[in-house]
Write an enzyme that holds these catalytic residues in place. Structure first.
Site: not given
Length: 247
Positions: A89, A177, A179
Site C-alpha cells: 500500500c 493488503h 497481510e
C-alpha cells in the site's frame, strides 16, 4: 536472515507476514516510525531484505514526514544491492516514488474486498505462482501509483488499475493488503471509523465485517500460497518459480 521492516503506524503491522517470517526463522528489525525515539537504519547493508508497510499518510507528504525521503533512498539502495524488497500500500507507493513515478489521489477510493486480475507477466511471477488468475484482496487506500519506467505490471483492478508491479527482479510493490488478519480489519474499522462511514454509510462497517469473515473462510488457500511465495521471494528466490512446490 535479517529483514528491515519499516512500519509507519502501530496499527498497520506485519499481520500474517509476521507469523510467516517467524515460522521460517527470519529475524525482523521493525522500525515503528510514529515513535519519536525510533530512527531508520542509515543503510540496508546489515540486512537481507526490506519490507515497507502501509500507513495513513501520503507518499508525497515528505514535508510533514521527512523520514520518507530516507525510506525512498533505502529503497533505491536495496535495488542497487540486489536486496529483495516488498512495499505494501503506502510502501508500494513509496517504491513507485523512489523510482520517479507519480503518486497521488486515485479517481476512485477503495475500501473493502476487491477482485484483482493477474497480467500475463503476473501469472509467471514467482510472487503469484500457483494463484488463480483473479482473486479478492483487501483494500484501504485513496492514493495510487503510476508505474516507474521499466517496471512491469503484475496485477490490475477495475476501480484502480495498477495493483502490483515489479521493478527489476526483486523490488515488488503492492497496492493491496494480503497481510491483514480479521483482527486488523476490525481494528482499522474502529480507528478509522469516520472515514469508513463517509465511504460506505452507516451499514458499511457491518457489511465489511461479514465479507471479511467470508473471505477468510473461502480464500484460506490463496493466503497460504501467497505467503509461501512471498517468503520464498524475500529469501532471495529468482524467477525460477518451478522450485516452489505447488502443494
Amino acid at each position: 536472515m535479517r529483514i528491515l521492516v519499516i512500519q509507519h503506524v502501530a496499527i498497520e503491522d506485519l499481520g500474517l507476514l509476521g507469523a510467516a517470517f517467524q515460522q521460517r526463522g527470519f529475524e525482523v528489525d521493525i522500525r515503528l516510525m510514529e515513535d519519536p525515539q525510533v530512527f531508520l537504519s542509515p543503510s540496508v547493508k546489515p540486512y537481507g531484505a526490506l519490507v515497507i508497510l502501509g500507513g495513513p499518510m501520503g507518499a508525497y507528504e515528505e514535508d510533514r514526514y521527512p523520514y520518507l525521503f530516507q525510506v525512498e533512498r533505502l529503497i533505491r539502495e536495496a535495488y542497487h544491492a540486489g536486496l529483495p524488497t516488498l512495499g505494501v500500500c503506502l510502501g508500494g507507493q513509496l517504491i513507485a516514488r523512489a523510482f520517479g513515478a507519480w503518486v497521488g489521489p486515485s479517481m476512485v477510493k477503495e475500501i473493502g474486498w476487491y477482485r484483482i486480475r493477474l497480467t500475463e507477466e503476473g501469472k509467471s511471477s514467482p510472487l503469484f505462482a500457483g494463484l488463480p488468475d483473479d482473486f479478492f484482496v483487501f483494500q484501504w487506500h485513496g492514493d495510487t501509483f503510476a508505474l516507474p519506467k521499466g517496471a512491469v505490471l503484475l496485477a490490475s483492478g477495475d476501480s484502480c488499475r495498477n495493483q502490483a508491479f515489479v521493478y527489476g527482479e526483486r523490488i515488488f510493490a503492492l497496492q493491496f493488503h494480503l497481510e491483514v488478519t480479521e483482527a486488523m480489519v476490525a481494528l482499522w474499522s474502529e480507528v478509522y471509523r469516520e472515514e469508513l462511514l463517509r465511504f460506505g454509510g452507516a451499514a458499511f462497517p457491518e457489511r465489511l465485517r461479514e465479507e471479511t469473515k467470508r473471505r477468510f473462510e473461502e480464500d484460506r488457500d490463496i493466503r497460504r500460497r501467497f505467503l509461501e511465495n512471498l517468503c520464498w521471494v524475500i529469501a532471495g528466490g529468482s524467477r525460477g518459480c518451478g522450485l516452489l512446490s505447488g502443494k
